[in-house]
Design a protein around this motif. Structure first.
Motif, short mmCIF file in Angstrom:
data_model
loop_
_atom_site.label_atom_id
_atom_site.label_comp_id
_atom_site.label_asym_id
_atom_site.label_seq_id
_atom_site.Cartn_x
_atom_site.Cartn_y
_atom_site.Cartn_z
N LEU A 51 -31.67 -27.00 -15.66
CA LEU A 51 -30.67 -27.54 -15.31
C LEU A 51 -30.01 -28.79 -15.31
O LEU A 51 -29.01 -28.92 -15.17
N ASP A 52 -31.25 -29.44 -16.17
CA ASP A 52 -30.42 -30.71 -16.17
C ASP A 52 -28.83 -30.89 -16.95
O ASP A 52 -28.24 -31.72 -16.67
N LEU A 53 -28.49 -29.81 -17.24
CA LEU A 53 -26.86 -29.57 -17.66
C LEU A 53 -26.32 -30.19 -16.68
O LEU A 53 -25.52 -30.96 -17.15
N ILE A 54 -26.67 -29.48 -15.49
CA ILE A 54 -26.11 -29.36 -14.14
C ILE A 54 -25.55 -30.96 -13.31
O ILE A 54 -25.51 -31.60 -11.93
N ILE A 55 -27.29 -31.05 -13.98
CA ILE A 55 -27.84 -33.26 -12.87
C ILE A 55 -27.33 -33.92 -13.48
O ILE A 55 -28.31 -34.17 -13.98
N PRO A 56 -27.06 -34.97 -12.38
CA PRO A 56 -26.67 -36.23 -12.65
C PRO A 56 -28.26 -37.03 -13.51
O PRO A 56 -29.39 -36.46 -12.35
N GLU A 57 -28.31 -37.49 -14.21
CA GLU A 57 -29.95 -38.35 -14.55
C GLU A 57 -30.91 -38.92 -13.62
O GLU A 57 -31.61 -38.79 -13.04
N ASN A 58 -29.68 -39.89 -12.91
CA ASN A 58 -30.51 -40.66 -11.73
C ASN A 58 -31.64 -39.70 -10.60
O ASN A 58 -31.88 -39.96 -9.35
N LEU A 59 -30.82 -38.42 -10.34
CA LEU A 59 -31.26 -37.78 -9.53
C LEU A 59 -32.66 -36.32 -10.12
O LEU A 59 -32.93 -35.33 -8.86
N ARG A 60 -32.64 -35.93 -11.50
CA ARG A 60 -33.59 -35.43 -12.11
C ARG A 60 -34.56 -35.41 -11.86
O ARG A 60 -35.61 -34.62 -11.21
N ALA A 61 -35.71 -36.91 -11.27
CA ALA A 61 -37.22 -36.73 -11.59
C ALA A 61 -37.51 -36.05 -9.66
O ALA A 61 -37.70 -35.02 -9.83
N ARG A 62 -36.38 -35.96 -8.96
CA ARG A 62 -36.25 -35.56 -7.85
C ARG A 62 -36.39 -34.35 -6.93
O ARG A 62 -37.08 -33.84 -6.70
N HIS A 63 -35.02 -34.17 -8.61
CA HIS A 63 -35.04 -32.51 -8.43
C HIS A 63 -35.70 -31.71 -8.88
O HIS A 63 -36.24 -30.56 -8.30
N TRP A 64 -36.60 -32.49 -9.95
CA TRP A 64 -37.52 -31.52 -10.43
C TRP A 64 -39.08 -31.23 -10.18
O TRP A 64 -39.99 -30.43 -9.55
N ALA A 65 -38.70 -32.50 -8.70
CA ALA A 65 -40.24 -33.23 -8.65
C ALA A 65 -40.39 -31.29 -7.35
O ALA A 65 -40.86 -30.60 -6.40
N GLY A 66 -39.58 -31.11 -6.44
CA GLY A 66 -39.17 -30.18 -5.32
C GLY A 66 -38.74 -29.16 -5.68
O GLY A 66 -39.49 -28.16 -5.27
N PHE A 67 -38.14 -28.58 -7.04
CA PHE A 67 -38.63 -27.50 -7.43
C PHE A 67 -39.76 -27.27 -7.90
O PHE A 67 -39.92 -25.77 -7.60
N ARG A 68 -40.09 -27.87 -8.60
CA ARG A 68 -42.01 -27.04 -8.91
C ARG A 68 -41.98 -27.54 -7.81
O ARG A 68 -43.36 -26.46 -7.73
N HIS A 69 -42.61 -28.00 -6.42
CA HIS A 69 -43.37 -27.36 -5.44
C HIS A 69 -42.60 -26.08 -4.63
O HIS A 69 -44.10 -25.40 -5.06
N THR A 70 -41.46 -25.78 -4.94
CA THR A 70 -41.04 -24.31 -4.46
C THR A 70 -41.50 -23.53 -5.15
O THR A 70 -42.10 -22.68 -4.96
N ILE A 71 -41.55 -23.61 -6.59
CA ILE A 71 -42.04 -22.30 -7.90
C ILE A 71 -43.20 -22.64 -7.78
O ILE A 71 -43.68 -21.14 -7.65
N GLU A 72 -44.77 -23.78 -7.16
CA GLU A 72 -46.05 -23.31 -7.16
C GLU A 72 -46.41 -22.21 -6.10
O GLU A 72 -47.20 -21.81 -6.25
N THR A 73 -45.48 -23.09 -4.78
CA THR A 73 -45.61 -23.07 -2.87
C THR A 73 -45.10 -21.98 -2.50
O THR A 73 -45.42 -20.66 -1.68
N GLY A 74 -43.81 -21.36 -3.24
CA GLY A 74 -43.62 -19.96 -2.81
C GLY A 74 -42.75 -20.20 -1.89
O GLY A 74 -41.71 -19.99 -0.75
N THR A 75 -42.60 -22.06 -1.32
CA THR A 75 -42.01 -22.28 -0.44
C THR A 75 -40.76 -23.33 -0.75
O THR A 75 -40.51 -23.99 -0.66
N SER A 76 -40.00 -23.61 0.41
CA SER A 76 -39.13 -24.77 0.38
C SER A 76 -38.27 -25.38 1.27
O SER A 76 -38.92 -25.30 3.14
N ARG A 77 -38.91 -26.77 1.54
CA ARG A 77 -38.08 -27.75 3.06
C ARG A 77 -37.19 -26.51 3.96
O ARG A 77 -36.12 -27.23 4.40
N TYR A 78 -35.81 -25.72 2.59
CA TYR A 78 -34.80 -25.83 2.71
C TYR A 78 -35.11 -24.37 3.55
O TYR A 78 -35.41 -23.46 2.89
N GLY A 79 -34.65 -23.94 5.05
CA GLY A 79 -34.52 -22.74 5.25
C GLY A 79 -33.35 -21.68 4.71
O GLY A 79 -32.84 -22.57 4.20
N HIS A 80 -33.84 -20.41 4.37
CA HIS A 80 -33.19 -19.09 3.93
C HIS A 80 -31.71 -19.48 5.08
O HIS A 80 -31.61 -19.66 5.95
#
Length: 143
Positions: A51-80
């Motif tokens: 997905l780095d293909l479409i994520i600006p470089e300065n936002l990638r670390a934040r994106h991947w931290a949230g992505f990994r948390h969501t994948i590992e826990t099955g939950t997101s801070r964003y509701g359905h």
């Protein structure tokens, strides 16, 4: 629920909104014509890439931290169904504003298998709102 024949295919291959699916590692597994139109990459260029293909470089670390948390826990801070707004990156290097919703894909064992995002380019509206805010600020400073 009866789903009309062909509905899924018609929605997935719609040319208006981008529909992008990923696996657990954030590699693109599906890229529809809307994603081609919005981001400029063909499905062949995008599929299998990060997905780095479409994520600006300065936002990638934040994106991947949230992505990994969501994948590992099955939950997101964003509701359905929450509508998220973020900058995106096009093939020619332009930053655009996109709004999207995200859904977790689950295996038969209910483990997170990946994600699907439905995205819309809202750059023009974002720029218009920013210009209106600038004009209001200027007008407020003159009174």
């Amino acid at each position: 629920m009866n789903i009309p024949p062909g509905l899924g295919e018609a929605l997935l291959h719609s040319a208006s909104d981008a529909i992008i699916a990923t696996d657990r590692d954030g590699r693109i597994t599906f890229w529809n014509p809307g994603a081609e139109r919005i981001f400029g990459f063909t499905a062949a260029e995008a599929t299998g890439r990060s997905l780095d293909l479409i994520i600006p470089e300065n936002l990638r670390a934040r994106h991947w931290a949230g992505f990994r948390h969501t994948i590992e826990t099955g939950t997101s801070r964003y509701g359905h169904g929450d509508l998220l707004s973020v900058p995106g990156l096009t093939k020619d290097g332009r930053r655009i504003s996109v709004e999207f919703t995200i859904v977790l894909l689950r295996s038969e064992a209910q483990e997170v298998a990946g994600t699907v995002a439905v995205m819309r380019d809202v750059t023009k509206r974002f720029e218009e709102v920013r210009e209106l805010q600038r004009r209001l600020a200027e007008a407020g400073g003159r009174s």
